[in-house]
Each structure stands twice: as structure tokens, then as C-alpha cells.
Design an enzyme around this catalytic site. Structure first.
Site, PDB file in Angstrom:
ATOM      1  N   GLY A 106       4.204   4.132   5.039  1.00 35.12           N
ATOM      2  CA  GLY A 106       5.458   3.935   5.766  1.00 35.12           C
ATOM      3  C   GLY A 106       6.084   2.572   5.517  1.00 35.12           C
ATOM      4  O   GLY A 106       6.955   2.137   6.266  1.00 35.12           O
ATOM      5  N   LEU A 107       5.652   1.878   4.466  1.00 33.16           N
ATOM      6  CA  LEU A 107       6.173   0.532   4.196  1.00 33.16           C
ATOM      7  C   LEU A 107       7.171   0.505   3.047  1.00 33.16           C
ATOM      8  O   LEU A 107       7.547  -0.554   2.561  1.00 33.16           O
ATOM      9  CB  LEU A 107       5.010  -0.436   3.935  1.00 33.16           C
ATOM     10  CG  LEU A 107       4.059  -0.632   5.122  1.00 33.16           C
ATOM     11  CD1 LEU A 107       2.912  -1.564   4.745  1.00 33.16           C
ATOM     12  CD2 LEU A 107       4.799  -1.180   6.342  1.00 33.16           C
ATOM     13  N   GLY A 108       7.593   1.682   2.615  1.00 35.13           N
ATOM     14  CA  GLY A 108       8.642   1.741   1.599  1.00 35.13           C
ATOM     15  C   GLY A 108       8.151   1.528   0.180  1.00 35.13           C
ATOM     16  O   GLY A 108       8.933   1.151  -0.699  1.00 35.13           O
TER      17      GLY A 108
ATOM     18  N   ASP B 173      15.186   3.526   3.288  1.00 34.92           N
ATOM     19  CA  ASP B 173      14.237   2.775   2.455  1.00 34.92           C
ATOM     20  C   ASP B 173      14.934   2.186   1.240  1.00 34.92           C
ATOM     21  O   ASP B 173      14.739   1.023   0.896  1.00 34.92           O
ATOM     22  CB  ASP B 173      13.099   3.682   1.970  1.00 34.92           C
ATOM     23  CG  ASP B 173      12.029   3.882   3.025  1.00 34.92           C
ATOM     24  OD1 ASP B 173      12.343   3.683   4.208  1.00 34.92           O
ATOM     25  OD2 ASP B 173      10.897   4.232   2.654  1.00 34.92           O
TER      26      ASP B 173
ATOM     27  N   SER C 135       7.340   3.558  -2.266  1.00 35.51           N
ATOM     28  CA  SER C 135       7.971   4.332  -3.347  1.00 35.51           C
ATOM     29  C   SER C 135       9.381   3.815  -3.641  1.00 35.51           C
ATOM     30  O   SER C 135       9.756   3.658  -4.809  1.00 35.51           O
ATOM     31  CB  SER C 135       7.968   5.835  -3.043  1.00 35.51           C
ATOM     32  OG  SER C 135       8.827   6.128  -1.976  1.00 35.51           O
ATOM     33  N   ALA C 136      10.144   3.491  -2.614  1.00 32.54           N
ATOM     34  CA  ALA C 136      11.497   2.966  -2.842  1.00 32.54           C
ATOM     35  C   ALA C 136      11.441   1.593  -3.512  1.00 32.54           C
ATOM     36  O   ALA C 136      12.257   1.277  -4.379  1.00 32.54           O
ATOM     37  CB  ALA C 136      12.266   2.871  -1.523  1.00 32.54           C
TER      38      ALA C 136
ATOM     39  N   PRO D 228       0.839  -1.198   0.000  1.00 28.99           N
ATOM     40  CA  PRO D 228       0.000   0.000   0.000  1.00 28.99           C
ATOM     41  C   PRO D 228       0.876   1.251   0.000  1.00 28.99           C
ATOM     42  O   PRO D 228       1.905   1.283   0.676  1.00 28.99           O
ATOM     43  CB  PRO D 228      -0.816  -0.114   1.287  1.00 28.99           C
ATOM     44  CG  PRO D 228      -0.042  -1.032   2.166  1.00 28.99           C
ATOM     45  CD  PRO D 228       0.728  -1.952   1.272  1.00 28.99           C
TER      46      PRO D 228
HETATM   47  O1  PMV Z   1       7.444   6.715   5.792  1.00 23.68           O
HETATM   48  P1  PMV Z   1       8.603   6.064   5.131  1.00 23.68           P
HETATM   49  O2  PMV Z   1       8.503   4.587   4.931  1.00 23.68           O
HETATM   50  O3  PMV Z   1       9.015   6.795   3.878  1.00 23.68           O
HETATM   51  O4  PMV Z   1       9.855   6.183   6.174  1.00 23.68           O
HETATM   52  C1  PMV Z   1      10.383   7.438   6.469  1.00 23.68           C
HETATM   53  C2  PMV Z   1      11.525   7.324   7.428  1.00 23.68           C
HETATM   54  C3  PMV Z   1      12.037   8.690   7.908  1.00 23.68           C
HETATM   55  O5  PMV Z   1      13.097   8.409   8.810  1.00 23.68           O
HETATM   56  C4  PMV Z   1      10.959   9.459   8.622  1.00 23.68           C
HETATM   57  C5  PMV Z   1      12.565   9.541   6.770  1.00 23.68           C
HETATM   58  C6  PMV Z   1      13.848   9.058   6.133  1.00 23.68           C
HETATM   59  O6  PMV Z   1      14.198   9.651   5.095  1.00 23.68           O
HETATM   60  O7  PMV Z   1      14.505   8.147   6.658  1.00 23.68           O
END
Ligand code: PMV
Length: 310
Positions: free
Chosen positions: A99-101, A146, A103-104, A95
Site C-alpha cells: 500500500g506504499l505505491g 498513486d 508499483s506506481a 516494499p
Molecule cells: O494499495 P495501494 O497503495 O495501491 O492504494 C490503493 C488505493 C485504493 O483507493 C484502494 C485504490 C485506488 O485505485 O485508489
């Protein structure tokens, strides 16, 4: 030229989000249940893109596909084929903006597929730089955590741009619960920067503590000390709330996880939405915990096991 496939997986940050932006270490884990597969092959015309977000000519792809397009163009340029036309198909079960990466992982899969379709073999550092180029289009100044983790198969220790494997003493079972609220990483990162300007001492001390927790956690993971891992996660959640990156929906699921028998629970990733990561005692309790989180209103729940070395 034949087509080529690229693959990458989801990740969750066990501890250290936001603190990594300020040079502190972090630990991330792969989430094998979720992943991306991209396929690229030479196009007959100017190239089509097929993904859940968009089906159509690449030339007409909308802005929200910026990460995918940046990844594709960066890979073509690296392969010395900037004008080449490719058909690209992307399938992802990760999804977006949780916050699960996602896009990367999409970037990594697209870059691997495009380079493969061009017959270009990239080393690890080149791959990493290309993923970071696409990530910058999405997030501004990503730490690189990520980009590194979505291509890793094991838990990783991330310190100032580099990863090292983390030794895992025994299988650790985690439950990830999605609040259904979009994470707002860019906004959350900006909020921490703003708070740090207003209250440098308070924020630095929270970042220091997060760094110390990550260092201690690395040892606790190596001995699979579940109670210690759980308390570090709980403390990290408090500190992240203190940094202003929490959300009531995250707190609600953290409380539900603790009431459901988790040993620890915290937000994972950028925050302000996205997912909660909870540590279960074992596989059976993870199942119960997942049910509890679903009943508490989680939009989706996944279980992921970080395998210990025998
Ligand atoms: O929300 P995500 O999965 O893109 O993780 C971000 C992690 C942060 O530490 C908040 C930002 C980063 O660039 O590491």
C-alpha cells in the site's frame, strides 16, 4: 546517446483510500525515506533488466514484471522509439504490495529514465497517463492517486483525478508499520464493489462519511490540529473495516499504535494487509511509538515527517 535516471518516492494515504474509487476526495503524503531509482541506457544487444526481482534479458522477463515492462514499452512508444533496446537497472527500497505505491513509483522512475534515454521531454499530463497505463496493468482501474502522489514532494489533496497542494500548519510526524502481510488491493477494491451492489445505501453512506472526513481533515492539517487529525484517522479505520478491507494484522498494529501513544492510526492503501499509518505527537514520541510497533510484531517501521510551512 547517454543514459538517464528517473526517480520517484513512496506514498501513504492519510485518508480516502477506496472512497476515491467512487469519486470522493483523498489526502496522501509522500514518504521520503523510501524510493526508487531507475537508470536506462541504450543497449548493445536486445536489452537487459536488472532489479531485485529479476536479472536478465528483457525478452525473457517473467510476467510478474508486467508493470515494469508495460511502463518501459509505453514510454518507448510515447518517445516514438517502440523497438529501441535499452538496458534498465532499477533499485527500490519500497516494499511491494504494502500500500506504499511501489508499483506506481517503479513505473514513474522507469518511464522518466526511458524517456530521458530517448531524449524525449514529457509534460506532466503525458507522464501521468504513462504511469496510469502501467498501473492499469497492475490494478485494473486505478484512481490515479498513486500515479499523482509518487511524483509529488508535499502532501496532496486528490479530487477526481487532479491534485492540489495541501497546506500544512506545522510538522506532522507519522509512523508507518508494515504488517508483513501482502496487501491485496485488487481484491479489496473488488470486495468493496461487491458489497456496494448488495448494500448500496450502507456503502454509499460510509463513502460519504470518508469524503466528509477528508474535507474536514484538509482544514485540520492546515491548522495542524493533531487531535482532530488523529480522530479522523481512527474513524476512517473503522469505516474501512466496515467496508471489508481490514485484516486482523492491521487491527493488531492499530491497537498497538494507540496503546503506544499514537493520536490516531489506520490502515493505509488498499488494505487486507500492507501497512498501518499512525500519527505521533512529535519526533520523540514517534521513536517510542516505532519501538512499540516493532515489539508488537511489525515487519518494518518507518518514520516520515510532513513538513509544515513556516
Ligand atoms: O494499495 P495501494 O497503495 O495501491 O492504494 C490503493 C488505493 C485504493 O483507493 C484502494 C485504490 C485506488 O485505485 O485508489
Amino acid at each position: 546517446e547517454p543514459g538517464a535516471t528517473g526517480r520517484a518516492g513512496a506514498k501513504a494515504i492519510l485518508l480516502g483510500e477506496h472512497a476515491v474509487v467512487y469519486g470522493r476526495p483523498a489526502i496522501a503524503i509522500p514518504v521520503r525515506a523510501l524510493g526508487v531509482e531507475a537508470h536506462a541506457r541504450p543497449a548493445d544487444d536486445r536489452g537487459h533488466l536488472s532489479s531485485t526481482l529479476y536479472h536478465g534479458p528483457i525478452a525473457q522477463a517473467p510476467d510478474r514484471l508486467g508493470v515494469t515492462l508495460t511502463a518501459m514499452r509505453a514510454a518507448l512508444a510515447a518517445a516514438g522509439r517502440p523497438g529501441a533496446a535499452l538496458d534498465i537497472a532499477i533499485e527500490s527500497s519500497i516494499p511491494a504490495e504494502r500500500g506504499l505505491g511501489s508499483s506506481a513509483a517503479v513505473s514513474a522512475a522507469v518511464i522518466e529514465a526511458v524517456l530521458g534515454a530517448c531524449g524525449f521531454a514529457a509534460d506532466d499530463e503525458t507522464m501521468h497517463e504513462l504511469i496510469q497505463t502501467a498501473e492499469r496493468a497492475a490494478h485494473g482501474a486505478p484512481s490515479g492517486l498513486d500515479a499523482r502522489t509518487v511524483r509529488a514532494r508535499k502532501a496532496v489533496w486528490f479530487d477526481r483525478g487532479r491534485i492540489e497542494p495541501v497546506s500544512v500548519g506545522d510538522d506532522l510526524v507519522f509512523v508507518i508499520a508494515d504488517t508483513g502481510v501482502r496487501g491485496r488491493t485488487r481484491e479489496a477494491v473488488a470486495a468493496v464493489a461487491h458489497r456496494r451492489e448488495k448494500d448500496p445505501r450502507g456503502v454509499e453512506s460510509a463513502l460519504d462519511e470518508l469524503g466528509e472526513l477528508a474535507t474536514a481533515l484538509r482544514r485540520d492539517v492546515s491548522t495542524a490540529d493533531r487531535d482532530a487529525i488523529g480522530s479522523a484517522m481512527n474513524r476512517a479505520h473503522e469505516l474501512l473495516n466496515g467496508l471489508g478491507v481490514g485484516d486482523p494484522a492491521l487491527d493488531h498494529l492499530v491497537h498497538a499504535a494507540m496503546a503506544g501513544g499514537a493520536l490516531g492510526a489506520k490502515l493505509t492503501g488498499g488494505g487486507r494487509g500492507g501497512c498501518v499509518l499512525a500519527l505521533a505527537r512529535d519526533t520523540a514520541s514517534a521513536e517510542e511509538l516505532g519501538g512499540r510497533l516493532t515489539r508488537a510484531g511489525a515487519a518494518a517501521v518507518w518514520t516520515t515527517t510532513v513538513e509544515g510551512v513556516a
